[in-house]
Design an enzyme around this catalytic site. Structure first.
Site, mmCIF file in Angstrom:
data_model
loop_
_atom_site.group_PDB
_atom_site.id
_atom_site.type_symbol
_atom_site.label_atom_id
_atom_site.label_comp_id
_atom_site.label_asym_id
_atom_site.label_seq_id
_atom_site.Cartn_x
_atom_site.Cartn_y
_atom_site.Cartn_z
ATOM 1 N N GLU A 1 -1.154 -0.739 2.559
ATOM 2 C CA GLU A 1 -0.823 0.553 2.347
ATOM 3 C C GLU A 1 -0.672 0.801 0.923
ATOM 4 O O GLU A 1 -0.517 1.833 0.461
ATOM 5 C CB GLU A 1 0.404 1.087 3.116
ATOM 6 C CG GLU A 1 0.270 0.789 4.745
ATOM 7 C CD GLU A 1 1.599 1.223 5.252
ATOM 8 O OE1 GLU A 1 1.772 1.538 6.407
ATOM 9 O OE2 GLU A 1 2.617 0.657 4.970
ATOM 10 N N ASP B 1 -2.670 5.421 14.679
ATOM 11 C CA ASP B 1 -2.636 5.201 15.954
ATOM 12 C C ASP B 1 -2.076 6.105 16.846
ATOM 13 O O ASP B 1 -1.437 6.886 16.582
ATOM 14 C CB ASP B 1 -2.602 3.662 16.076
ATOM 15 C CG ASP B 1 -1.020 3.487 16.061
ATOM 16 O OD1 ASP B 1 -0.083 3.723 16.987
ATOM 17 O OD2 ASP B 1 -0.520 2.935 15.040
#
Length: 239
Positions: A12, A198
């Protein structure tokens, strides 16, 4: 102005590492922060690690030693709502712990730790300014509650339990409420931008690696663009 950018995972943070230059490494707690110093501003970028304890420990270590004016948190989250889709952005209005169950201990609500607020609200002039920036850039973003816990959510059964207690929550992740609790005590504003990687269901484990880096970069790119605009008189920070 001193700004901290903190994310849980290396995948990230990749975009940030490409964007800034001339940094030095400094350790706070168990977290290595890259410190970028300009003519008027300082930026600290660090990996907190995954989960509530790592998040709280490493952000506290930084804030207890450096007077930070603004904390920016990016990273990924799982969706809790059918209208929240992969790659969507959530600008958190508040955080709560989905795994804090203390209603039998007194006059508390689900998600509340005794002695702490039921929700950690993130209202601040800094957050309002960032929201205005997103609107001016025509960036679609959803705003609302994100919930935090120490488990990766990867089944419909897990999602159903969380939604029973937090029917309005947009996303679920593993660090945000800990960050929010820490900055609340340090009276430091927090801007929290999560990108959906997700759906928090049985396919979440397979989805995560594929999407986390992509959507994490999406959130990071916006943060960097905002900082560059905000610090336009301090170009020495940016590559």
């Amino acid at each position: 102005m001193k700004i901290a950018i903190i994310v849980p995972m290396e995948i990230e943070a990749t975009y940030y590492q490409k964007y800034f230059h001339s940094g030095t490494k400094e350790v706070f707690g168990s977290c290595v922060f890259e410190h970028f110093s300009g003519t008027k501003n300082d930026i600290y970028i660090g990996l907190s690690g995954i989960g509530k304890v790592q998040a709280a420990m490493n952000l506290t270590s930084l804030l207890s030693q450096i007077k930070i004016d603004l904390v920016l948190m990016t990273g990924t989250a799982g969706s809790l709502q059918t209208f929240v889709h992969r790659s969507d952005l959530i600008l958190a209005d508040s955080f709560s712990y989905h795994d804090a169950h203390n209603t039998l201990a007194g006059n508390y609500v689900e998600g509340q730790i005794p002695g702490e607020p039921a929700e950690f609200r993130l209202e601040s002039p800094a957050k309002t300014a960032f929201a205005d920036f997103l609107q001016a850039e025509n960036i679609k973003v959803q705003t609302g509650l994100i919930v935090t816990g120490d488990s990766f959510i990867g089944s419909d059964e897990q999602k159903a339990i969380i939604k029973t207690n937090f029917p309005d929550a947009l996303g679920v992740e593993m660090e945000g409420a800990a960050f929010a609790q820490v900055v609340d005590h340090f009276r430091t504003p927090l801007i929290a931008l999560r990108a959906i990687s997700d759906n928090g269901d049985q396919e979440a484990d397979g989805d995560f690696d594929h999407f986390a880096q992509e959507v994490g970069a999406k959130a990071a790119k916006l943060i960097c663009k905002y900082l560059k605009k905000m610090m336009k008189n301090d170009a020495s920070l940016f590559g």
